[in-house]
Structure formats: C-alpha cells, structure tokens
Design a protein around this motif. Structure first.
Motif, PDB file in Angstrom:
ATOM      1  N   ALA A 135       0.833  -1.205   0.000  1.00 38.25           N
ATOM      2  CA  ALA A 135       0.000   0.000   0.000  1.00 38.25           C
ATOM      3  C   ALA A 135       0.865   1.253   0.000  1.00 38.25           C
ATOM      4  O   ALA A 135       0.599   2.210  -0.736  1.00 38.25           O
ATOM      5  CB  ALA A 135      -0.939  -0.009   1.204  1.00 38.25           C
ATOM      6  N   GLY A 136       1.927   1.264   0.806  1.00 37.91           N
ATOM      7  CA  GLY A 136       2.834   2.408   0.836  1.00 37.91           C
ATOM      8  C   GLY A 136       3.579   2.588  -0.473  1.00 37.91           C
ATOM      9  O   GLY A 136       3.743   3.705  -0.958  1.00 37.91           O
TER      10      GLY A 136
ATOM     11  N   VAL B 151       3.087   8.374   0.305  1.00 39.93           N
ATOM     12  CA  VAL B 151       3.297   7.031   0.856  1.00 39.93           C
ATOM     13  C   VAL B 151       2.414   6.831   2.082  1.00 39.93           C
ATOM     14  O   VAL B 151       1.737   5.807   2.227  1.00 39.93           O
ATOM     15  CB  VAL B 151       4.790   6.812   1.208  1.00 39.93           C
ATOM     16  N   VAL B 152       2.388   7.817   2.964  1.00 39.25           N
ATOM     17  CA  VAL B 152       1.570   7.727   4.181  1.00 39.25           C
ATOM     18  C   VAL B 152       0.089   7.630   3.828  1.00 39.25           C
ATOM     19  O   VAL B 152      -0.644   6.808   4.393  1.00 39.25           O
ATOM     20  CB  VAL B 152       1.850   8.933   5.106  1.00 39.25           C
ATOM     21  N   ILE B 153      -0.356   8.457   2.891  1.00 37.10           N
ATOM     22  CA  ILE B 153      -1.756   8.411   2.461  1.00 37.10           C
ATOM     23  C   ILE B 153      -2.079   7.041   1.864  1.00 37.10           C
ATOM     24  O   ILE B 153      -3.134   6.467   2.136  1.00 37.10           O
ATOM     25  CB  ILE B 153      -2.055   9.539   1.450  1.00 37.10           C
ATOM     26  N   GLY B 154      -1.177   6.505   1.049  1.00 38.27           N
ATOM     27  CA  GLY B 154      -1.388   5.185   0.463  1.00 38.27           C
ATOM     28  C   GLY B 154      -1.523   4.103   1.515  1.00 38.27           C
ATOM     29  O   GLY B 154      -2.371   3.212   1.412  1.00 38.27           O
ATOM     30  N   ILE B 155      -0.709   4.188   2.563  1.00 36.79           N
ATOM     31  CA  ILE B 155      -0.793   3.200   3.646  1.00 36.79           C
ATOM     32  C   ILE B 155      -2.123   3.305   4.366  1.00 36.79           C
ATOM     33  O   ILE B 155      -2.807   2.300   4.593  1.00 36.79           O
ATOM     34  CB  ILE B 155       0.387   3.379   4.628  1.00 36.79           C
ATOM     35  N   PHE B 156      -2.511   4.527   4.744  1.00 34.78           N
ATOM     36  CA  PHE B 156      -3.763   4.687   5.482  1.00 34.78           C
ATOM     37  C   PHE B 156      -4.982   4.297   4.667  1.00 34.78           C
ATOM     38  O   PHE B 156      -5.900   3.653   5.175  1.00 34.78           O
ATOM     39  CB  PHE B 156      -3.905   6.111   6.020  1.00 34.78           C
TER      40      PHE B 156
ATOM     41  N   GLY C 200      -4.938   2.155   2.257  1.00 33.83           N
ATOM     42  CA  GLY C 200      -4.858   0.700   2.171  1.00 33.83           C
ATOM     43  C   GLY C 200      -5.414   0.027   3.405  1.00 33.83           C
ATOM     44  O   GLY C 200      -6.148  -0.964   3.320  1.00 33.83           O
ATOM     45  N   ILE C 201      -5.092   0.557   4.577  1.00 33.07           N
ATOM     46  CA  ILE C 201      -5.603  -0.005   5.827  1.00 33.07           C
ATOM     47  C   ILE C 201      -7.115   0.174   5.923  1.00 33.07           C
ATOM     48  O   ILE C 201      -7.846  -0.764   6.265  1.00 33.07           O
ATOM     49  CB  ILE C 201      -4.901   0.645   7.034  1.00 33.07           C
ATOM     50  N   ILE C 202      -7.588   1.357   5.607  1.00 32.65           N
ATOM     51  CA  ILE C 202      -9.017   1.648   5.745  1.00 32.65           C
ATOM     52  C   ILE C 202      -9.856   0.831   4.765  1.00 32.65           C
ATOM     53  O   ILE C 202     -10.910   0.311   5.111  1.00 32.65           O
ATOM     54  CB  ILE C 202      -9.277   3.155   5.543  1.00 32.65           C
TER      55      ILE C 202
ATOM     56  N   PRO D 286      -5.168  -2.455  -3.755  1.00 30.55           N
ATOM     57  CA  PRO D 286      -4.017  -1.759  -4.344  1.00 30.55           C
ATOM     58  C   PRO D 286      -4.404  -0.601  -5.255  1.00 30.55           C
ATOM     59  O   PRO D 286      -3.703   0.404  -5.318  1.00 30.55           O
ATOM     60  CB  PRO D 286      -3.297  -2.841  -5.149  1.00 30.55           C
ATOM     61  N   ARG D 287      -5.526  -0.711  -5.932  1.00 36.47           N
ATOM     62  CA  ARG D 287      -5.949   0.376  -6.827  1.00 36.47           C
ATOM     63  C   ARG D 287      -6.246   1.650  -6.056  1.00 36.47           C
ATOM     64  O   ARG D 287      -5.897   2.742  -6.499  1.00 36.47           O
ATOM     65  CB  ARG D 287      -7.178  -0.051  -7.630  1.00 36.47           C
ATOM     66  N   LEU D 288      -6.868   1.501  -4.900  1.00 35.12           N
ATOM     67  CA  LEU D 288      -7.184   2.677  -4.098  1.00 35.12           C
ATOM     68  C   LEU D 288      -5.927   3.314  -3.503  1.00 35.12           C
ATOM     69  O   LEU D 288      -5.855   4.536  -3.397  1.00 35.12           O
ATOM     70  CB  LEU D 288      -8.163   2.318  -2.979  1.00 35.12           C
ATOM     71  N   SER D 289      -4.959   2.518  -3.121  1.00 35.29           N
ATOM     72  CA  SER D 289      -3.710   3.074  -2.601  1.00 35.29           C
ATOM     73  C   SER D 289      -2.982   3.875  -3.675  1.00 35.29           C
ATOM     74  O   SER D 289      -2.470   4.966  -3.408  1.00 35.29           O
ATOM     75  CB  SER D 289      -2.801   1.959  -2.092  1.00 35.29           C
ATOM     76  N   LEU D 290      -2.962   3.357  -4.883  1.00 33.14           N
ATOM     77  CA  LEU D 290      -2.339   4.061  -5.996  1.00 33.14           C
ATOM     78  C   LEU D 290      -3.062   5.372  -6.282  1.00 33.14           C
ATOM     79  O   LEU D 290      -2.442   6.429  -6.415  1.00 33.14           O
ATOM     80  CB  LEU D 290      -2.338   3.167  -7.244  1.00 33.14           C
TER      81      LEU D 290
END
Length: 91
Positions: free
Chosen positions: A7-8, A46-51, A53-55, A60-64
């Motif tokens: 996710a990051g 990166v931080v936004i992608g991790i959060f 991804g967790i939520i 993976p599409r949403l993290s990107l």
C-alpha cells in the motif's frame, strides 16, 4: 509482499506520478523547482497510500489513486492558506 508495504509503495508510485507531471509542467514553464516540497509530497503520498490501504482493506488500486490524488488535495489546501501580500493605501 506485506500488504502495508505494498500500500505504501503504490501510494508512493501514485505520488511520484503526480510529481513527475508537476516537474514537467514546471520545466516547460521555466519555473524554479522546490525540491524539499517535492520530497515532502512523496513522503505524504506514501503515508496516504498506507492509510487508505488499511481503511479500505488493502485494495491496491485505491492506494495508488490515493497517492496520486492525495498530494493534489494537499497542494490545493497549501495554496488556499498561502499568505499573500496585502497592500494598504494611505490617506
């Protein structure tokens, strides 16, 4: 690969893509590039992608997408709070 790392990574790729578009625009307009600002937006992506991804259960599409759009949203917020010069007329 570990889901949080993926996710990051994808958030960073999204932010990097957004950053490259911004760099190309700045270079074509011959503007000064603010490298610290660029690096900070990548870290935030990166931080936004991790959060995100967790939520959203590590889609993976949403993290990107969050890495790409997230830095754009933060840039808009930054510009809205940017201090501008105010001129006062004397009587």
């Amino acid at each position: 690969m570990e889901p949080i790392v993926l996710a990051g990574l994808l958030g960073g790729v999204g932010g990097l893509t957004r950053g490259i578009v911004g760099l190309l625009k700045a270079l074509s307009l011959r503007r000064r590039i603010l490298w610290p600002y660029y690096l900070i937006t990548l870290v935030i992506a990166v931080v936004i992608g991790i959060f995100v991804g967790i939520i959203f259960d590590f889609d993976p599409r949403l993290s990107l997408l969050a890495g790409y759009a997230g830095t754009d949203i933060l840039e808009g917020i930054y510009k809205s709070f940017k201090v501008q010069k105010v001129y006062v007329k004397k009587k």
